[in-house]
Design a protein around this motif. Structure first.
Motif, PDB file in Angstrom:
ATOM      1  N   TYR A   1     -25.407  12.944  -9.133  1.00  0.00           N
ATOM      2  CA  TYR A   1     -24.962  13.175 -10.530  1.00  0.00           C
ATOM      3  C   TYR A   1     -25.163  14.597 -10.816  1.00  0.00           C
ATOM      4  O   TYR A   1     -26.351  15.139 -10.969  1.00  0.00           O
ATOM      5  CB  TYR A   1     -25.527  12.421 -11.524  1.00  0.00           C
ATOM      6  N   ASN A   2     -24.146  15.494 -11.346  1.00  0.00           N
ATOM      7  CA  ASN A   2     -24.400  16.781 -11.680  1.00  0.00           C
ATOM      8  C   ASN A   2     -24.899  17.794 -10.361  1.00  0.00           C
ATOM      9  O   ASN A   2     -25.652  18.603 -10.845  1.00  0.00           O
ATOM     10  CB  ASN A   2     -25.299  17.237 -13.018  1.00  0.00           C
ATOM     11  N   GLN A   3     -24.955  17.363  -9.313  1.00  0.00           N
ATOM     12  CA  GLN A   3     -25.027  18.225  -8.010  1.00  0.00           C
ATOM     13  C   GLN A   3     -24.298  19.372  -8.000  1.00  0.00           C
ATOM     14  O   GLN A   3     -23.010  19.098  -7.915  1.00  0.00           O
ATOM     15  CB  GLN A   3     -25.147  17.364  -6.933  1.00  0.00           C
ATOM     16  N   VAL A   4     -24.704  20.494  -7.834  1.00  0.00           N
ATOM     17  CA  VAL A   4     -23.960  21.823  -7.327  1.00  0.00           C
ATOM     18  C   VAL A   4     -24.560  22.469  -5.935  1.00  0.00           C
ATOM     19  O   VAL A   4     -25.654  22.506  -5.912  1.00  0.00           O
ATOM     20  CB  VAL A   4     -24.280  22.745  -8.637  1.00  0.00           C
ATOM     21  N   ALA A   5     -23.607  23.068  -5.071  1.00  0.00           N
ATOM     22  CA  ALA A   5     -23.936  23.438  -3.951  1.00  0.00           C
ATOM     23  C   ALA A   5     -23.968  25.187  -4.251  1.00  0.00           C
ATOM     24  O   ALA A   5     -23.241  25.703  -5.023  1.00  0.00           O
ATOM     25  CB  ALA A   5     -22.813  23.325  -2.906  1.00  0.00           C
ATOM     26  N   VAL A   6     -25.054  25.457  -3.835  1.00  0.00           N
ATOM     27  CA  VAL A   6     -25.294  27.076  -4.289  1.00  0.00           C
ATOM     28  C   VAL A   6     -25.698  27.856  -2.835  1.00  0.00           C
ATOM     29  O   VAL A   6     -26.208  27.410  -2.048  1.00  0.00           O
ATOM     30  CB  VAL A   6     -26.715  27.153  -5.270  1.00  0.00           C
ATOM     31  N   ARG A   7     -25.068  29.216  -2.862  1.00  0.00           N
ATOM     32  CA  ARG A   7     -25.521  29.700  -1.487  1.00  0.00           C
ATOM     33  C   ARG A   7     -25.758  31.078  -2.061  1.00  0.00           C
ATOM     34  O   ARG A   7     -25.078  31.855  -3.136  1.00  0.00           O
ATOM     35  CB  ARG A   7     -24.179  29.949  -0.749  1.00  0.00           C
TER      36      ARG A   7
END
Length: 238
Positions: A31-37
């Motif tokens: 839930y509410n997970q975001v991929a960041v780079r």
């Protein structure tokens, strides 16, 4: 209902309940997970020089040809080993037949053998290469970053990449209106790109090399070393 039947039914109910809870937990974990780079890079000067020299001869007698090539290489290796800080190794060696104009009869044999030199001392290797040009020919010259140098720069870049990742994670959290975030996973990867480097050399004439008087003037160039941080965060909403 027999006891074992009631027990089996109870176990099945528990298993179903646990499966449902596990599935629900898995859904909540995503839930509410975001991929960041985030990626950081740096230009690093080449500090290792590589030179490949070769001997190529032709003879009607393959045994005499091989002997002549071997003597030439041995002499060059003996001289190269005297140069301080230079790593010496033999490269590829191969021979092939030379045919007549009709391509039917072998008229001679031709053989080519390489000598590879490596050093962090550009001046010494440049002078050695020039000295050996009376016996050998130049096949190629290139530059790279030494392993220790690359590791030191990558260690510094890892810290910068993590800081950049944190900044982006916070930026994404703020954009979503979150009050904070949890780090779910993070992976760090390094890469180095080494394009062909232009080499500036003076007095490239055959006479200059034959006299072993001209020493190559080197421009080693640089390579870009980069480290990326890829991960997933879970944004905590108010």
């Amino acid at each position: 209902m027999p006891k074992f039947t009631r027990l089996a039914a109870a176990l099945a109910l528990c298993a179903a309940s646990l499966g449902s809870l596990a599935a629900q937990a898995a859904d909540e974990a995503r839930y509410n997970q975001v991929a960041v780079r985030a990626e950081v890079s740096q230009e690093v000067a080449h500090d290792l020089m590589h030179v490949t020299l070769y001997s190529e001869l032709q003879n009607t007698d393959p045994a005499k040809l091989a002997d002549e090539i071997t003597r030439t290489l041995n002499s060059a290796v003996e001289k190269a080993r005297k140069a301080k800080g230079v790593t010496v190794s033999l490269g590829s060696r191969n021979s092939y037949p030379v045919y007549d104009e009709k391509g039917q009869k072998i008229t001679a044999w031709r053989e080519r053998a390489e000598l590879r030199l490596e050093s962090a001392d550009f001046a010494t290797l440049s002078q050695l290469s020039a000295d050996l040009m009376g016996q050998l020919k130049m096949a190629g010259m290139n530059f790279s970053i030494a392993e220790k140098t690359r590791k030191n720069h990558e260690d510094d870049l890892i810290k910068q990449a993590v800081d950049a990742f944190k900044a982006r994670a916070q930026l994404a959290t703020n954009a979503l209106g979150g009050k904070g975030y949890k780090l779910v996973n993070l992976s760090l990867n390094s890469a180095g790109f080494q394009p062909p480097q232009p080499i500036m050399m003076r007095a490239m004439s055959a006479k200059g090399y034959a006299d072993a008087a001209a020493v190559p003037e080197i421009e080693a160039g640089t390579s870009r070393v980069s480290v990326s941080a890829d991960g997933t965060i879970e944004v905590q909403m108010p």
